[in-house]
Design a protein around this motif. Structure first.
Motif, PDB file in Angstrom:
ATOM      1  N   GLY A 187      -3.481   2.605   3.760  1.00 40.34           N
ATOM      2  CA  GLY A 187      -3.133   3.374   2.572  1.00 40.34           C
ATOM      3  C   GLY A 187      -3.934   2.914   1.371  1.00 40.34           C
ATOM      4  N   VAL A 188      -3.526   3.365   0.211  1.00 36.77           N
ATOM      5  CA  VAL A 188      -4.160   2.994  -1.053  1.00 36.77           C
ATOM      6  C   VAL A 188      -3.400   1.811  -1.636  1.00 36.77           C
ATOM      7  CG1 VAL A 188      -4.659   3.793  -3.395  1.00 36.77           C
ATOM      8  CG2 VAL A 188      -4.901   5.364  -1.468  1.00 36.77           C
ATOM      9  N   ARG A 189      -4.141   0.810  -2.084  1.00 34.80           N
ATOM     10  CA  ARG A 189      -3.509  -0.377  -2.669  1.00 34.80           C
ATOM     11  C   ARG A 189      -2.641   0.030  -3.852  1.00 34.80           C
ATOM     12  NH1 ARG A 189      -7.093  -5.648  -4.092  1.00 34.80           N
ATOM     13  NH2 ARG A 189      -5.612  -6.426  -5.603  1.00 34.80           N
ATOM     14  N   PHE A 190      -1.373  -0.452  -3.857  1.00 36.77           N
ATOM     15  CA  PHE A 190      -0.388  -0.025  -4.846  1.00 36.77           C
ATOM     16  C   PHE A 190       0.062  -1.171  -5.746  1.00 36.77           C
ATOM     17  CE2 PHE A 190       3.983   1.119  -6.116  1.00 36.77           C
ATOM     18  CZ  PHE A 190       3.759   2.375  -6.652  1.00 36.77           C
ATOM     19  N   TYR A 228       0.841  -1.192   0.000  1.00 38.39           N
ATOM     20  CA  TYR A 228       0.000   0.000   0.000  1.00 38.39           C
ATOM     21  C   TYR A 228       0.878   1.246   0.000  1.00 38.39           C
ATOM     22  CZ  TYR A 228      -3.493  -3.372   1.510  1.00 38.39           C
ATOM     23  OH  TYR A 228      -4.329  -4.456   1.587  1.00 38.39           O
ATOM     24  N   SER A 278       1.072   5.242   1.280  1.00 38.39           N
ATOM     25  CA  SER A 278       0.497   6.207   2.209  1.00 38.39           C
ATOM     26  C   SER A 278       0.071   7.453   1.442  1.00 38.39           C
ATOM     27  CB  SER A 278       1.522   6.585   3.277  1.00 38.39           C
ATOM     28  OG  SER A 278       1.085   7.717   4.009  1.00 38.39           O
ATOM     29  N   THR A 279      -1.145   7.914   1.682  1.00 39.25           N
ATOM     30  CA  THR A 279      -1.618   9.128   1.019  1.00 39.25           C
ATOM     31  C   THR A 279      -1.003  10.381   1.617  1.00 39.25           C
ATOM     32  OG1 THR A 279      -3.558   9.205   2.458  1.00 39.25           O
ATOM     33  CG2 THR A 279      -3.811   8.090   0.326  1.00 39.25           C
ATOM     34  N   ASN A 309      -2.529  -1.526   5.675  1.00 36.52           N
ATOM     35  CA  ASN A 309      -3.665  -1.432   4.750  1.00 36.52           C
ATOM     36  C   ASN A 309      -4.557  -0.214   4.978  1.00 36.52           C
ATOM     37  OD1 ASN A 309      -5.070  -2.181   6.998  1.00 36.52           O
ATOM     38  ND2 ASN A 309      -5.817  -4.109   6.178  1.00 36.52           N
TER      39      ASN A 309
END
Length: 69
Positions: A45-48, A31, A33-34, A43
């Protein structure tokens, strides 16, 4: 203002990834971090993408990451 970053949405690249939520194994989700742009297995954050290497618990290690969902 809002910071923006351009990211290629496919392929495999080496990134430093943190095992902040425990050890990372091959195939685990990564993930971003925004707020910081850091990659980890946290998890919130946004899945990367997917880890193509291992990272020990609480360590930060450069590994290959398959970008994409």
């Amino acid at each position: 203002g809002v910071d923006q970053v351009t990211v290629k949405t496919n392929g495999v690249y080496e990134f430093t990834v943190s095992g902040a939520a425990g050890a990372i194994a091959y195939g685990d989700l990564v993930y971003i971090s925004t707020s910081t742009g850091a990659l980890s297995n946290t998890n919130t954050g946004v899945r990367f993408g997917y880890a193509l290497g291992a990272v020990a618990n609480a360590a930060s290690t450069p590994i290959d990451v398959k970008i994409g969902l």
